[in-house]
Write an enzyme that holds these catalytic residues in place. Structure first.
Site, PDB file in Angstrom:
ATOM      1  N   SER A   1       0.837  -1.173   0.000  1.00  0.00           N
ATOM      2  CA  SER A   1       0.000   0.000   0.000  1.00  0.00           C
ATOM      3  C   SER A   1       0.890   1.247   0.000  1.00  0.00           C
ATOM      4  O   SER A   1       1.807   1.357  -0.805  1.00  0.00           O
ATOM      5  CB  SER A   1      -0.939  -0.059   1.212  1.00  0.00           C
ATOM      6  OG  SER A   1      -2.033   0.786   1.047  1.00  0.00           O
TER       7      SER A   1
ATOM      8  N   ASP B   1      -8.219  -5.327  -6.182  1.00  0.00           N
ATOM      9  CA  ASP B   1      -7.817  -4.183  -5.363  1.00  0.00           C
ATOM     10  C   ASP B   1      -8.125  -2.872  -6.086  1.00  0.00           C
ATOM     11  O   ASP B   1      -7.602  -2.626  -7.176  1.00  0.00           O
ATOM     12  CB  ASP B   1      -6.325  -4.281  -5.065  1.00  0.00           C
ATOM     13  CG  ASP B   1      -5.826  -3.148  -4.190  1.00  0.00           C
ATOM     14  OD1 ASP B   1      -6.663  -2.448  -3.586  1.00  0.00           O
ATOM     15  OD2 ASP B   1      -4.591  -2.970  -4.102  1.00  0.00           O
TER      16      ASP B   1
ATOM     17  N   HIS C   1      -6.118  -6.420  -1.737  1.00  0.00           N
ATOM     18  CA  HIS C   1      -5.043  -5.488  -1.392  1.00  0.00           C
ATOM     19  C   HIS C   1      -3.851  -6.219  -0.781  1.00  0.00           C
ATOM     20  O   HIS C   1      -3.987  -6.894   0.230  1.00  0.00           O
ATOM     21  CB  HIS C   1      -5.604  -4.454  -0.406  1.00  0.00           C
ATOM     22  CG  HIS C   1      -4.816  -3.185  -0.320  1.00  0.00           C
ATOM     23  ND1 HIS C   1      -4.444  -2.465  -1.423  1.00  0.00           N
ATOM     24  CD2 HIS C   1      -4.336  -2.501   0.757  1.00  0.00           C
ATOM     25  CE1 HIS C   1      -3.788  -1.387  -1.043  1.00  0.00           C
ATOM     26  NE2 HIS C   1      -3.696  -1.395   0.268  1.00  0.00           N
TER      27      HIS C   1
END
Length: 504
Positions: free
Chosen positions: A174, A426, A451
């Site tokens: 991320s 994602d 994710h």
């Protein structure tokens, strides 16, 4: 005033301010989620390093204590590699607990694990309890964080016996994945390679359309059930219709079992903002097995959510009732919550405040929706209004285009040894690198992956495609570490030979 009272008052101010931010201002969602709910099963030690507050001014010698975690139980103490996690916008123990891939491969590579906490998050607070005061937040940036990581690694290699020649490989997911990629780009002499999982380094103005995130979320729901996405699309009108009257707001409040009943239009807007985040979060954590982030979730949670949204033609009240049942999968799957707190994201983790500040300075990632090609309420991207909100909340103006100037935007082919992994479920993947840019800037696509699924630990329910993709990552890591070691040995031999000749 005692330090304890001051701390309590400051926390209350941050919570109040952040709650105001999420109510009256279009925000960019956080990329990292949650806090661990289980006792640590990882074996690591906690350390603190005296770090410069400002790496780019020789006139400021102030320091702070940066937290980092170390696990060396599998490390080869004669130059074994160091796997270094570039911390996200939150407590580093969260990422230490949930980055199982690093723990899984540490024995294989005989690697030391280091998890470095990002400044202004967790316990790494440059100004202690006063860190979130506007006058003290100017040192919160990705550039300062990367410099923290670089100096920490330099310190570790100079003070740990056997680490001087250890190759360092960075990992991140991320925002942490963005940092991992940028770390390799900016400090290639510090890290030999990087795994950037679910890293939307192109989720910026002029690089990725603002509606991309909303479209991917919608696709995740519509691929599960077309009536599911359509029900959510029609729910905004139902909420607006019922929310326009006191009786309707009371119905919504009771149906959702809200901890704080809706009293006015501002509260209705707050509920819609929270719901927008819920749908996005579900897309991010649509893992094929049960997971525990903000709350316990079942395997494939979108499928479970959509089992309650099977009829998009329902009248407003029945649609809201179905919507509430769907939301309970996310907000109260365990059944333990007495009520649903739609401000929980704001009050549960003060790290939100730091992230929103970052999105108001350099991490400006445009988001929009139109309600036609996506399932969300129409919400255009208005940079002028967004900037005004930033000035109101933090006293800063976004520096549009700075990230592209700092890190190259899409012109990054001079970089090397970076794995960009993205799952097609994602919503952040739309701003990621999805194709190979060179032999050493490689993209790995994870079929039905949410994710940074690849950074999570191995699970018996992992699909074969994920297992194969993790093996690809292993191969690149091994290849780049081996290549670095070969080059390093060659130069050490040359240095030794030159020294012998000079001595002769």
């Amino acid at each position: 005033m005692s330090a304890r009272i001051w701390s309590i008052l400051l926390c209350l101010w941050v919570i109040y301010t952040l709650f105001d931010v999420t109510r009256g201002w279009k925000k960019i969602p956080r990329m990292s989620l949650g806090i661990p709910h289980t006792k640590s099963q990882r074996n690591y030690s906690t350390h603190f390093y005296k770090q410069q507050i400002d790496h780019f001014s020789f006139g400021n010698q102030s320091t702070y204590l940066m937290r980092y975690l170390v696990s060396d139980q599998h490390w080869n103490r004669t130059g074994g590699p160091i796997f270094f996690y570039t911390g996200n916008e939150g407590d580093i123990t969260l990422f230490c607990e949930n980055t199982g891939f690093m723990w899984d491969i540490a024995p294989e590579f005989k690697a030391m694990l280091v998890f470095a906490e990002h400044r202004y998050y967790g316990e790494s607070l440059p100004f202690g309890n006063a860190s979130y005061l506007p006058k003290n937040m100017g040192f919160l940036s990705s550039e300062q964080a990367l410099a923290d990581f670089a100096t920490l690694i330099t310190y570790l290699k100079s003070t740990i016996d056997g680490a001087a020649d250890s190759p360092v490989f960075s990992f991140g997911g991320s925002y942490g994945g963005m940092l991992s990629a940028w770390f390799r780009m900016k400090y290639p002499h510090i890290v030999v390679g990087a795994l950037a999982a679910s890293a939307p380094i192109w989720q910026f103005t002029g690089l990725t359309p603002c509606h991309t995130y909303s479209q991917i979320v919608t696709k995740d729901f519509s691929n599960t059930s077309s009536s599911c996405a359509e029900s959510i699309r029609k729910s905004w009108k139902a909420i607006n219709q019922l929310g326009s009257s006191a009786a309707g707001r009371d119905f919504i409040s009771k149906t959702f079992v809200l901890c704080h009943p809706l009293k006015n239009q501002s509260d209705v807007d707050g509920l819609k903002s929270w719901l927008t985040d819920v749908w996005g979060n579900l897309a991010m954590v649509d893992y094929p097995y049960p997971a525990d982030f903000l709350a316990p979730l079942p395997a494939s949670p979108i499928k479970v959510v959509c089992s309650h949204l099977t009829d998009a033609t329902l009248p407003a009240k029945l649609l809201i009732t179905a919507l509430a049942k769907a939301v309970f999968v996310y907000a109260n799957y365990s059944g333990q919550a007495k009520c649903i707190d739609t401000s929980q994201a704001a009050t549960g983790d003060l790290g939100d405040f730091g992230w929103y500040y970052q999105t108001c300075t350099e991490m400006i990632m445009p988001m929009c929706s139109d309600g036609e090609i996506d399932m969300f309420e129409p919400s255009p991207w208005d940079f002028k209004a967004f900037s005004a909100g930033c000035m109101k909340q933090f006293g800063v103006m976004p520096r549009l285009g700075w990230i592209q100037t700092m890190y190259g935007g899409k012109n990054i082919t001079t970089a090397s040894n970076i794995i960009f992994s993205n799952g097609d479920l994602d919503p952040w993947s739309g701003g990621g690198v999805l194709r190979n840019l060179s032999d050493t800037l490689v993209a790995i696509r994870i079929t039905n992956g949410a994710h940074h699924l690849d950074l999570r630990g191995s699970n018996k329910n992992d699909p074969q495609s994920l297992i194969d993709e993790r093996n690809q990552e292993r191969n690149f890591i091994r290849q780049w570490i081996t290549r670095n070691e070969t080059i390093a040995k060659k130069w050490r031999y040359k240095d030794k030979f030159s020294a012998m000749r000079s001595g002769a």
